[in-house]
Design a protein around this motif. Structure first.
Motif: not given
Length: 410
Positions: A262-287
């Motif tokens: 069954e799916k979780d009814d919550f989401t656990v995220a590390e701040l560095k994971d969020i940072n990593s997602m933003q970094t990947k997004t910016m790399k795509i934009v830069v590319t």
């Protein structure tokens, strides 16, 4: 050609270049436009990427590197707390269980949010996000104190409020908010602090549009429920943060009776994971920005090439006379390479100014630190010089092949 004559020859070549390009104003403008657009896109994405890096560093300094967030429902991305998928399964007892059961959890701060109308005298703001926070929240997040103060233990059950900068600006319209009474729904609260502008942080909270209240006051006087939206958890160390994420997920699945599959009814995220997602997004934009720049420089090189070929054909008599009076082939080649490079450098300079201006506008609108990327500036000017030289090679060769005797005879 001796070196002492080099500056004089460069000046002469530039003077001739300006006069020659002035004869083809429209074509020159179109050729320059391609370089401007290429430089503009490259400078803008590089500067914006650097600005986002600085903002991320600032957010990490505010929160700390070992922070995890537990959000009710499934996280759909960044935004206001109201952007979370609806779920009422996360409770204060869950936060208490994390604190008491998991040794790797150093600080646990449950947070509840909900939108309410807020009123001061005749001004009412609808849909303003209220956030109930415990005292532990200020141990997790560094919030600069202005003229007022933050919550203390005495405020646990008091009707006090800390107001975001945008809310204060719209609600009080220039008045000093400290000590004023605002009405949240029908509950009167005293404003004890106004936050400095902070914009959206890495966890997705827009600090400027939020009113903070003591958690107990918020839960009992406004929300009247035990369900919460968010739990901030600080791990004892950076190494323990990854392990703690799995432990929190296991604990909450057990407490919420979530069966295997069954799916979780919550989401656990590390701040560095969020940072990593933003970094990947910016790399795509830069590319994408680099690809756009490459296309613009390619188109501009074709434009420069065509105008230089046209100029060679139009200036055969000039070339023949210069050769007849002693100019060497390399002097003619240098002349046309100078003119092609001059077009590119003019476009690069204009693109640099436009790129910095656009970056300033983006930084102001997005409320992120403004920065100029040395990488972007160096790459843009290098690309423009290469574009100019590459576009001027064939016209230069064509100009060198012109025989002065045949030109004088004609």
């Amino acid at each position: 050609m001796t070196t002492k004559y080099l500056p004089k020859n460069i000046y002469l070549n530039l003077t001739i270049a300006v006069k020659s390009l002035g004869s083809f104003k429209l074509r020159t403008f179109l050729a320059i436009t391609g370089v401007v657009l290429g430089t503009l896109s490259l400078i803008t994405v590089a500067n914006t990427s650097r600005s986002m890096e600085l903002k991320t560093i600032k957010d990490l300094e505010t929160f700390g590197k070992n922070l995890l967030t537990v959000k009710s429902g499934l996280m759909r991305g960044h935004g206001s707390p109201s952007d979370l998928a609806e779920s009422t399964r996360l409770t204060i007892d869950d936060a208490r269980a994390i604190k008491e059961s998991l040794p790797a959890a150093k600080i646990v701060a449950p947070v509840a949010t909900k939108t309410f109308p807020v009123r001061y005298r005749n001004t009412t703001l609808t849909g303003t996000t209220m956030m109930g926070i415990p005292m532990e929240f200020f141990q997790l997040k560094k919030i600069p104190v202005g003229q007022g103060r933050l919550f203390t233990e005495k405020d646990t059950m008091e009707k006090t409020a800390i107001v975001g900068s945008k809310v204060a600006e719209r609600l009080f319209k220039g008045e000093d908010p400290i000590g004023k009474t605002i009405f949240i729904s029908q509950v009167a609260c005293e404003v004890i602090e106004v936050l400095v502008p902070m914009a959206v942080d890495l966890s997705g909270m827009n600090e400027d549009n939020i009113i903070y209240l003591p958690l107990s006051t918020f839960m009992k006087r406004l929300k009247n429920t035990t369900s919460i939206n968010l739990i901030y958890v600080e791990a004892v160390s950076e190494e323990a943060a990854g392990r703690l994420k799995g432990e929190i997920e296991g604990l909450l699945r057990q407490r919420h009776n979530i069966k295997k599959g069954e799916k979780d009814d919550f989401t656990v995220a590390e701040l560095k994971d969020i940072n990593s997602m933003q970094t990947k997004t910016m790399k795509i934009v830069v590319t994408l920005g680099m690809i756009t720049s490459a296309i613009s420089f390619t188109i501009s090189s074709i434009g420069i090439l065509s105008i230089m070929i046209l100029m060679v054909d139009e200036r055969k008599v000039e070339i023949g006379i210069r050769r007849a009076v002693g100019a060497r082939k390399r002097d003619i080649a240098m002349q046309f390479l100078t003119e092609a490079s001059f077009i590119s450098l003019m476009g690069a300079a204009a693109g640099l100014v436009a790129g910095i201006a656009l970056s300033l506008g983006i930084s102001a609108l997005a409320k992120i630190p403004f920065a100029v990327s040395p990488f972007g500036v160096i790459t843009a000017f290098t690309a423009s010089i290469v574009t100019g030289i590459a576009s001027g090679i064939y016209p230069s060769v064509k100009a060198m092949e012109i025989q002065p005797v045949s030109i004088l005879r004609s």
